[in-house]
Design an enzyme around this catalytic site. Sequence first.
Site, PDB file in Angstrom:
ATOM      1  N   THR A 153      35.380  36.451  35.828  1.00 13.91           N
ATOM      2  CA  THR A 153      36.708  36.468  36.444  1.00 13.91           C
ATOM      3  C   THR A 153      36.507  36.989  37.861  1.00 13.91           C
ATOM      4  O   THR A 153      35.420  37.451  38.224  1.00 13.91           O
ATOM      5  CB  THR A 153      37.669  37.410  35.699  1.00 13.91           C
ATOM      6  OG1 THR A 153      37.058  38.699  35.592  1.00 13.91           O
ATOM      7  CG2 THR A 153      37.975  36.882  34.307  1.00 13.91           C
ATOM      8  N   ARG A 180      43.572  36.914  40.669  1.00 16.43           N
ATOM      9  CA  ARG A 180      43.355  36.581  39.253  1.00 16.43           C
ATOM     10  C   ARG A 180      42.772  35.176  39.132  1.00 16.43           C
ATOM     11  O   ARG A 180      43.378  34.218  39.616  1.00 16.43           O
ATOM     12  CB  ARG A 180      44.716  36.655  38.564  1.00 16.43           C
ATOM     13  CG  ARG A 180      44.735  36.617  37.078  1.00 16.43           C
ATOM     14  CD  ARG A 180      46.067  37.143  36.571  1.00 16.43           C
ATOM     15  NE  ARG A 180      46.149  38.562  36.841  1.00 16.43           N
ATOM     16  CZ  ARG A 180      45.541  39.510  36.116  1.00 16.43           C
ATOM     17  NH1 ARG A 180      44.864  39.172  35.045  1.00 16.43           N
ATOM     18  NH2 ARG A 180      45.626  40.786  36.450  1.00 16.43           N
ATOM     19  N   ASP A 227      28.416  36.214  30.543  1.00 18.51           N
ATOM     20  CA  ASP A 227      29.825  36.368  30.912  1.00 18.51           C
ATOM     21  C   ASP A 227      29.919  37.716  31.624  1.00 18.51           C
ATOM     22  O   ASP A 227      29.879  38.769  30.986  1.00 18.51           O
ATOM     23  CB  ASP A 227      30.691  36.336  29.649  1.00 18.51           C
ATOM     24  CG  ASP A 227      32.179  36.486  29.974  1.00 18.51           C
ATOM     25  OD1 ASP A 227      32.494  36.986  31.070  1.00 18.51           O
ATOM     26  OD2 ASP A 227      33.010  36.117  29.130  1.00 18.51           O
ATOM     27  N   GLU A 237      43.679  17.649  43.132  1.00 14.72           N
ATOM     28  CA  GLU A 237      42.797  17.358  41.991  1.00 14.72           C
ATOM     29  C   GLU A 237      41.501  16.721  42.486  1.00 14.72           C
ATOM     30  O   GLU A 237      41.524  15.849  43.370  1.00 14.72           O
ATOM     31  CB  GLU A 237      43.495  16.436  40.995  1.00 14.72           C
ATOM     32  CG  GLU A 237      44.426  17.226  40.078  1.00 14.72           C
ATOM     33  CD  GLU A 237      45.396  16.351  39.335  1.00 14.72           C
ATOM     34  OE1 GLU A 237      45.888  15.370  39.930  1.00 14.72           O
ATOM     35  OE2 GLU A 237      45.681  16.653  38.172  1.00 14.72           O
ATOM     36  N   LYS A 287      38.565  41.681  38.448  1.00 15.05           N
ATOM     37  CA  LYS A 287      38.271  42.990  37.842  1.00 15.05           C
ATOM     38  C   LYS A 287      37.504  43.827  38.875  1.00 15.05           C
ATOM     39  O   LYS A 287      38.062  44.158  39.907  1.00 15.05           O
ATOM     40  CB  LYS A 287      37.520  42.786  36.525  1.00 15.05           C
ATOM     41  CG  LYS A 287      38.380  42.002  35.502  1.00 15.05           C
ATOM     42  CD  LYS A 287      37.697  41.867  34.170  1.00 15.05           C
ATOM     43  CE  LYS A 287      38.623  41.219  33.153  1.00 15.05           C
ATOM     44  NZ  LYS A 287      38.369  39.799  32.945  1.00 15.05           N
ATOM     45  N   TYR A 329      48.585  19.664  46.325  1.00 14.97           N
ATOM     46  CA  TYR A 329      47.877  19.099  45.167  1.00 14.97           C
ATOM     47  C   TYR A 329      46.492  18.653  45.618  1.00 14.97           C
ATOM     48  O   TYR A 329      46.354  17.976  46.632  1.00 14.97           O
ATOM     49  CB  TYR A 329      48.628  17.880  44.608  1.00 14.97           C
ATOM     50  CG  TYR A 329      49.058  18.100  43.187  1.00 14.97           C
ATOM     51  CD1 TYR A 329      48.125  18.488  42.227  1.00 14.97           C
ATOM     52  CD2 TYR A 329      50.383  17.942  42.791  1.00 14.97           C
ATOM     53  CE1 TYR A 329      48.511  18.723  40.930  1.00 14.97           C
ATOM     54  CE2 TYR A 329      50.780  18.171  41.485  1.00 14.97           C
ATOM     55  CZ  TYR A 329      49.833  18.570  40.549  1.00 14.97           C
ATOM     56  OH  TYR A 329      50.204  18.796  39.264  1.00 14.97           O
TER      57      TYR A 329
HETATM   58  N1  DSN Z   1      41.708  40.833  29.128  1.00 11.13           N
HETATM   59  C1  DSN Z   1      40.428  41.134  29.687  1.00 11.13           C
HETATM   60  C2  DSN Z   1      40.094  42.565  29.566  1.00 11.13           C
HETATM   61  O1  DSN Z   1      40.996  43.377  29.567  1.00 11.13           O
HETATM   62  O2  DSN Z   1      38.928  42.908  29.492  1.00 11.13           O
HETATM   63  C3  DSN Z   1      39.371  40.305  29.114  1.00 11.13           C
HETATM   64  O3  DSN Z   1      39.769  38.990  29.171  1.00 11.13           O
END
Ligand code: DSN
Length: 432
Positions: free
Chosen positions: A223, A232, A197, A53, A226, A51
């Site tokens: 994110t 993730r 974004d 925080e 990707k 933990y």
């Molecule tokens: N779910 C993601 C995507 O597939 O682009 C976006 O959040």
Amino acid sequence: MSYIKHSDPELYDIIQREEEREHNTLELIASENFTSPAILEAAGGIMTNKYAEGYPGKRYYGGCVHVDEAENLAVDRLKSLFKVEYGNVQPHSGSQANMAVFMTFLSVGDTVMGLDLAHGGHLTHGSPVNFSGQLYNFVNYQVDKNTGRVDFDNVRALAKEHKPKMIICGGSAYPRFVEFEIFHEIAAEIGAFLMADIAHPSGLIAAGVHPSPVPYCDVITSTTHKTLRGPRGGIIMMGKDKENNWGKIAPKSGRTKMISELLDSAVMPGMQGGPLMHIISAKAIAFGEANKGDFKVYANKIVENAKVMAQEFIEMDYNIVSGGTDTHIVLIDLTNKNISGKAAEKALEKAGITVNKNMVPFDKRSPFVTSGIRVGTPAITTRNMGTQEMKKVAQLIDMVINNPDSDDNLKKVKLNVKDLCESYPIYKEFSH
Ligand code: DSN
């Protein structure tokens, strides 16, 4: 040696089946990728026990000396990768990174502009079924009908009419470069904040294959799983930290707060509790991997593969939104093929090809049916597939789209898919 195999055979079997599925299918979901074994190890490691925080040096718990080291390493590597002054690696997802930015820069009810979901935006850019659309007054801009690219006349007109406090650029199904510089000009004309974004192209940006938002945007979210090929999760960055001079939070200490302080407290304690230290450790590894030369080679190949695939589709009379791609995304409008996105996704899955149905600009179908599919190359490029394989993949997709109801056809495609996958294993370390 697997502990799960002995302690929980039921779940072990489920994981085995997922591993088989990943190995034996062509993963074309543009937002997915395969991490390195080192990232898997960290994401499944002992840091999950702690933990923590708070932030390094300012935790609510004792015993944080080593998780502090891991988080500092992740932040330092993130800052060096994107050449930014501020980074927060705690958001559990891209949506939570976006929420923290909104909590920092906006008050409930403020007007914001973002790309329409059907035109390539994202749920958190104002969809009525998402907190963003429920708490803020979103105005959506669109792409041009002829070019499939952001219509900057539309953006400028809406910006002047609605005077949003913030404009968001970027999205989840936009195949072209995000033109940060033009967004910056428009935001500056009306005195709006500009948020990028970059959840989708962040790996391409890190590798210099896509222009960087850093000189143009006040705040950047992404994110990490990707094109960036990490675990993730989410991140927030700012090229330059600034003072909060719009007076949203009255300085208690007599000192004007920096935006970085507000962003940090929006993430925690604002909306998250304990950070996922195993994931933050895995993020540190991912940022380190993305800073190496072979990641640049990988990112270039992602785009080269997507361009070749788009061209192959065009030659087979497919309607590719915007006429091609600059990125990892090929967005296919299936209207002229007389099949919905939903039916195409289902038939392709039966043939071992994973894509997602996707709205296309000016779609007449609902988001549950859609007229298109989104195809992405990050995962199959990680498997080392190249341009010859991309042509083959496009042809296999075409075989399915042309005859989606024939089980014999789908079986034939599936055998081809399996052969292709056998030649390009994902995790050579694992048994197959
Ligand atoms: N779910 C993601 C995507 O597939 O682009 C976006 O959040």
